[in-house]
Design a protein around this motif. Sequence first.
Motif, PDB file in Angstrom:
ATOM      1  N   PRO A  15      -0.072 -33.076  -2.990  1.00 41.38           N
ATOM      2  CA  PRO A  15      -0.977 -33.862  -3.839  1.00 41.38           C
ATOM      3  C   PRO A  15      -1.254 -35.218  -3.201  1.00 41.38           C
ATOM      4  CG  PRO A  15       1.230 -33.831  -4.759  1.00 41.38           C
ATOM      5  CD  PRO A  15       1.241 -32.873  -3.610  1.00 41.38           C
ATOM      6  N   ALA A  16      -2.393 -35.788  -3.555  1.00 41.32           N
ATOM      7  CA  ALA A  16      -2.767 -37.084  -3.001  1.00 41.32           C
ATOM      8  C   ALA A  16      -3.538 -37.871  -4.049  1.00 41.32           C
ATOM      9  CB  ALA A  16      -3.610 -36.914  -1.736  1.00 41.32           C
ATOM     10  N   LEU A  17      -3.609 -39.177  -3.842  1.00 38.16           N
ATOM     11  CA  LEU A  17      -4.345 -40.063  -4.735  1.00 38.16           C
ATOM     12  C   LEU A  17      -5.337 -40.850  -3.882  1.00 38.16           C
ATOM     13  CD1 LEU A  17      -4.200 -40.631  -7.796  1.00 38.16           C
ATOM     14  CD2 LEU A  17      -2.777 -42.602  -7.282  1.00 38.16           C
TER      15      LEU A  17
ATOM     16  N   ASP B 282     -10.108 -31.566  -5.867  1.00 35.28           N
ATOM     17  CA  ASP B 282     -10.127 -33.005  -5.660  1.00 35.28           C
ATOM     18  C   ASP B 282     -11.114 -33.652  -6.630  1.00 35.28           C
ATOM     19  OD1 ASP B 282     -10.229 -35.589  -4.699  1.00 35.28           O
ATOM     20  OD2 ASP B 282     -10.417 -35.021  -2.595  1.00 35.28           O
ATOM     21  N   ALA B 283     -10.682 -34.693  -7.331  1.00 41.93           N
ATOM     22  CA  ALA B 283     -11.530 -35.371  -8.309  1.00 41.93           C
ATOM     23  C   ALA B 283     -12.390 -36.471  -7.703  1.00 41.93           C
ATOM     24  CB  ALA B 283     -10.655 -35.962  -9.421  1.00 41.93           C
TER      25      ALA B 283
ATOM     26  N   ALA C 145      -8.696 -41.142  -7.783  1.00 42.64           N
ATOM     27  CA  ALA C 145      -8.940 -39.716  -8.020  1.00 42.64           C
ATOM     28  C   ALA C 145      -7.738 -38.909  -7.536  1.00 42.64           C
ATOM     29  CB  ALA C 145     -10.201 -39.256  -7.291  1.00 42.64           C
ATOM     30  N   VAL C 146      -7.304 -37.974  -8.343  1.00 37.73           N
ATOM     31  CA  VAL C 146      -6.161 -37.126  -7.995  1.00 37.73           C
ATOM     32  C   VAL C 146      -6.642 -35.904  -7.224  1.00 37.73           C
ATOM     33  CG1 VAL C 146      -4.351 -35.615  -8.902  1.00 37.73           C
ATOM     34  CG2 VAL C 146      -4.747 -37.864  -9.945  1.00 37.73           C
TER      35      VAL C 146
ATOM     36  N   MET D 109       3.644 -39.944  -8.382  1.00 35.36           N
ATOM     37  CA  MET D 109       2.706 -40.396  -7.356  1.00 35.36           C
ATOM     38  C   MET D 109       1.838 -41.542  -7.894  1.00 35.36           C
ATOM     39  SD  MET D 109      -0.198 -38.080  -5.450  1.00 35.36           S
ATOM     40  CE  MET D 109      -1.077 -37.759  -7.005  1.00 35.36           C
ATOM     41  N   ILE D 110       1.357 -41.403  -9.127  1.00 37.56           N
ATOM     42  CA  ILE D 110       0.539 -42.453  -9.739  1.00 37.56           C
ATOM     43  C   ILE D 110       1.361 -43.723  -9.932  1.00 37.56           C
ATOM     44  CG2 ILE D 110      -0.682 -43.108 -11.851  1.00 37.56           C
ATOM     45  CD1 ILE D 110      -1.495 -40.139 -12.127  1.00 37.56           C
ATOM     46  N   ALA D 111       2.592 -43.582 -10.410  1.00 38.75           N
ATOM     47  CA  ALA D 111       3.442 -44.747 -10.654  1.00 38.75           C
ATOM     48  C   ALA D 111       3.756 -45.489  -9.354  1.00 38.75           C
ATOM     49  CB  ALA D 111       4.735 -44.312 -11.348  1.00 38.75           C
ATOM     50  N   GLU D 112       4.029 -44.751  -8.292  1.00 35.05           N
ATOM     51  CA  GLU D 112       4.331 -45.383  -6.999  1.00 35.05           C
ATOM     52  C   GLU D 112       3.100 -46.108  -6.461  1.00 35.05           C
ATOM     53  OE1 GLU D 112       5.698 -42.173  -4.610  1.00 35.05           O
ATOM     54  OE2 GLU D 112       7.615 -41.962  -5.691  1.00 35.05           O
TER      55      GLU D 112
END
Length: 375
Positions: free
Chosen positions: A66-68, A94-95, A113-114, A129-132
Amino acid sequence: MTDWNDERRKARLRTTRLGCRWRRFGRSRRLLARAGLALIPVMIVSAQYWVHDVYPEQQRLAQTQPALHHIYDAAQPADQDTAVVDLVGLGNLDASDTARALPAFATVGQVWAVQYDNAGIDTAVISRMIAEHAEQRGVERLLLAGHSMGGIIALEVAQHILDDTELSLLAVVLDCTPIDLHAVRPAKRDAGEDMLRWMGWLPGARESRALRFAVETAARRDRYLIDHPRGMPILEPNALVDAIDEVFRDKIFEENAASNSLIEAQFLTIVASGAADNLVALSRERDDKPRPAIVFMRPHRGILDDVVDVDYSQRAIFDRAGGPGGALFVARMYGTGHANPIQQPYVYNETIETRVLPFVTRFAERTEDRAVMSR
């Protein structure tokens, strides 16, 4: 010249056929030998299927994660401590493209976007991942936006955010989200269930592009099969060619298309959805954090959404997050269908700017005032 004799021919065949000298269990041994010969083409085709279709996809999935993605900075520097996180729905990986179509969210803060892991979905991993990323970017508040099935992911991620992090959650925006499997239109639900069945018994189905082609083409059958009241459906060849071209272009050869494994995980998320429980948990008053607003975006008429029964979803969401003093705001949009901000960016952005964000702001202020009064 010897005269042709059919009896002589049959006798000669009997003495030269496979296993003619086998005396013990001769018939059974010959039957097994013929079956083995018949299986050779099947084994060759199966080997090609595995080597050229399944194995390369297995290798690709083993390397995904996963990636942000950062899409927009906040429109106002003072809002850099807030972020909007966008999540897409079934069949999408992918968003980023969806988030780019919604610059109105930049008036709240940064827009991220996630990108899902093509091997499957783990909402705990996504929330971490979002929190980091939030810690690295100096973000303290979040707004989660989920389109279609992405709303179910957003609700589960939201509960992780509230339970496991120090971040505050302004709102969860649900765009045509099916609150459970009953909210999915029967035709779409049947297609998903068919795919799950194939995943269960066909080796390599989670990686096979050939199966993906068959499923995606069948899912578009309403375009090229015209129902006939007195007989078999009529096939429209040009429409079939268009559907096949679309499948190859958008689902088979598109690098950012969701894998079969991800689609299976996404559909199972709907099947085993705990979204209703997540809504109840998010709507509960907390001592340490304000509860988030819940926004449901939908077409103005339910029939215009051919994937999700948005009327059913709205009732289910209202039962858990609405009512007197509730956190729910419903935004009906004209000219939209099922979760299509890329196709209708003007309508979506106008709705977000003029209706959704003012409600979120008012709700946050009201919640903060109640918290101050209760101290």
